[in-house]
Design an enzyme around this catalytic site. Structure first.
Site, PDB file in Angstrom:
ATOM      1  N   ARG A  44       0.840  -1.201   0.000  1.00  0.00           N
ATOM      2  CA  ARG A  44       0.000   0.000   0.000  1.00  0.00           C
ATOM      3  C   ARG A  44       0.878   1.256   0.000  1.00  0.00           C
ATOM      4  NH1 ARG A  44      -3.489  -1.938   5.046  1.00  0.00           N
ATOM      5  NH2 ARG A  44      -1.368  -2.579   5.592  1.00  0.00           N
ATOM      6  N   LYS A 201      -5.953 -22.020  16.424  1.00  0.00           N
ATOM      7  CA  LYS A 201      -5.175 -21.786  17.647  1.00  0.00           C
ATOM      8  C   LYS A 201      -4.984 -23.071  18.440  1.00  0.00           C
ATOM      9  CE  LYS A 201      -6.475 -16.924  17.949  1.00  0.00           C
ATOM     10  NZ  LYS A 201      -7.555 -16.001  18.379  1.00  0.00           N
TER      11      LYS A 201
END
Lengths: 409, 409
Positions: A44, A201
């Protein structure tokens, strides 16, 4: 002076820069040298940033600079993160990552690569945000055998369940609030509410605890979509809270099973007291008994400070950290890991005649039976029993609307 | 092969031997070498033990054997432990200790000595038993600044308060039960019930968090002797539990204040949910926010497994561990550390006329005033205000029977 690069300048990446600058002096003392960010990779446009000169657009600019000894990866996902991290480790540079998807999918391979190349691959921030968890698991518990992990590892769903419990919200209202507050994705909140984030996780936790890679796609995951205010009330009457629990446990053969599912958690459990966006992870060690870690599971600065702690650790220890932080590669399984131990279950079933319920579930406690819906409390069912019964329910024209396993403390 | 010695073969020392043997294979992998106990120092007679040949009676037999590279100290107290540990570190041998009195009294000096001699002085088991606490504090929070610690660090008093709260026991009955179960000393239970044990532990936590040695004798400590079933009931009415809290916090000048006192803990706090012999320690980091560590604060194998984790760490990292695990020496203060911030207090006062109470405490809420006793809720008092008021109460012929600070989450 250690020169490092940050890959991905989103929430966590910019937090890493902020923590490194705000605590520069103490980081330098603890790392044994000052730590300076030389490059930030982000496609970006940051030309208006005060740090504009640090930004680069390709990983090659970083890989070709021998001064860069360590890389922080906070891109997320695996499309770019995986090849970039691999290239950095291949070049002998340590990598510190907050990326649970990367670790859950490629952790064993990347750890093996780091060991081979004499550098470190660290990822404390990938589970529990800033809460120290993986480091105590592999290091402080190095003298013990971990036999079970039970945790609330997704802050978004825990926030939603807290609102449902305390404020009487239904699922949709709780989701809308979580989206309005920026906790849940607006387009597709499924990663959180369907348990996929928690599955990644717990795959990491189970891999570390068991020493063999467990893949998220092998972790059966059910989310919280089916939970209603009436279930919350029923749970409360049984002195329980409803929590989305990610669990992993060592079987008799040493291999780990794992899963993610909404559970009835007795109020006497420390996990029941974990509300809002907090995470709590209970580790059961053979010698140690129960240990619980509790803290915010997300947030820019908490997560970034965990990444920076990893940077310090990687600079000091290098590949040596993998003497305790490792697990070996394994091919993914076909299908799902399952738990063969029986448990108690709460099930809410629609459109099933009581006679069929009695036939399918046998003797069980009927908590409620109104209109077209009944709730049952089942004792001593295995996950396989339960799945078989659910098929029979469907064959009889009924539908299991919600299943809650009872957590045994 | 690392050869080590164990000093003191009591509960913890024998646990260390047991953990090293039971988990020999995984300890060897994690430490990078097998670990063998070559000597056990204990003056008692162990000639009938299967390990009789390991026992020696003097530290010199250990110091004169160059094969011994590391020493575990589980003697307790300072009379023998201090000179022995000092001699081991002087000789360049790393020491892993579970001895809170030793660390609270001589920690800075022994850490400095270890650094100078290129070895490690580790003591994870000195606070929180087996619960990982000091390691995450100095390592996982290395990138953060710790601003406050609040903890339940004495399992015996927490067990007693739990019995008083749940079973309606008074102090004497709770103490008797704790003594019968072996949790409290039978001859002099003062170390636990008067807060001295907790003061040593919080001195260690505050030293590590603040970077300067804080001595237990400078930590003001009040225990739980004054707590009655009526206070328990009053606390419950205010949605609080009564807990013995060890606290430490960073002042505006960076220096830490610390104390141990019974407190009103709101039920919404994770600390309120810590019952029986469990410990819970809340760490507040500037970046990280609140993190809580919870587990059994004592016990043979949990504590021993923390010592063995330190052995692994010392063998792998040596003096390098002190890049983050250190604090500097400071002379003890005259008198006590104090907190200058105002807090709310619950006080129970005997034999004081209400007119005097109004004069001394000004506007305050009277919770109860029966027979010869009143309980007041005071807002915004500093510790100094409170001490001054207590003197006035005594001058007026009254007696402050109990003071509970309200914990602010």
């Amino acid at each position: 002076m250690a020169k490092i690069a940050i890959l991905g300048f989103g929430n966590i990446g910019s937090g890493v820069l902020e923590v490194l600058r705000r605590n520069a002096a103490s980081v330098a003392v603890r790392a044994g040298q000052p730590v300076e960010v030389k490059y930030i990779l982000d496609v970006r446009d940051f030309s208006a940033s005060p740090d504009a000169k640090l930004f680069v657009k390709t990983i090659d600019q970083i890989l070709s600079d021998d001064e860069v000894s360590l890389v922080v990866e906070t891109i997320g996902g695996t499309r770019f993160a995986y090849p970039y991290v691999k290239a950095c480790l291949e070049s002998g540079r340590s990598v510190c990552s907050s990326n649970k998807e990367l670790v859950a999918t490629h952790g064993a391979e990347l750890i093996a690569l780091a060991r081979k190349k004499g550098c470190a691959f660290l990822f404390e921030a990938s589970v529990g945000g800033g809460t120290p968890l993986l480091t105590p698991m592999h290091q402080s518990l190095a003298a013990d055998v971990i036999c079970e992990v039970q945790g609330i590892v997704n802050g978004t769903t825990n926030f939603m369940l807290t609102r449902m419990e305390k404020d009487g919200f239904d699922f949709d209202a709780a989701l809308k609030l979580a989206q309005d507050l920026g906790y849940a994705e607006t387009v597709d909140p499924g990663d959180d509410v369907d348990g996929r984030d928690a599955a990644r996780k717990v795959a990491i936790l189970a891999s570390l605890a068991g020493g063999r890679h467990i893949y998220p796609q092998n972790v059966p995951a059910r989310g919280i979509r089916g939970v209603t205010p009436a279930d919350m009330a029923a749970a409360r009457e049984m002195n329980c809270a409803i929590k989305l629990i990610a669990w992993a446990k060592r079987g008799a053969d040493g291999a780990f099973a794992a899963g993610v599912e909404p559970m009835l958690v007795p109020l006497s459990s420390q996990l029941a007291g974990c509300s809002d966006v907090y995470n709590a992870i209970l580790i059961k060690g053979e010698m140690l008994g129960d240990v619980l870690f509790y803290g915010k599971g997300a947030g820019k600065l908490p997560t970034a400070s965990a990444v920076v702690a990893d940077v310090i650790e990687a600079l000091k220890k290098g590949a040596q950290v993998h003497d305790t932080l490792y697990w070996r590669e394994e091919a993914p399984l076909e299908g799902f890991l399952t738990d063969s131990e029986p448990a108690a279950y709460y099930v809410r079933i629609k459109a099933l005649p009581m006679a069929d319920a009695a036939r399918i579930y046998g003797a069980c406690e009927v908590l409620n039976n109104v209109q077209d819906e009944m709730t049952l409390l089942l004792a001593g069912m295995t996950a396989a029993d339960l799945a078989a019964a659910e098929q029979q329910v469907q064959a009889a024209g009924g539908q299991v609307a919600l299943t809650l396993k009872k957590l045994n403390g």
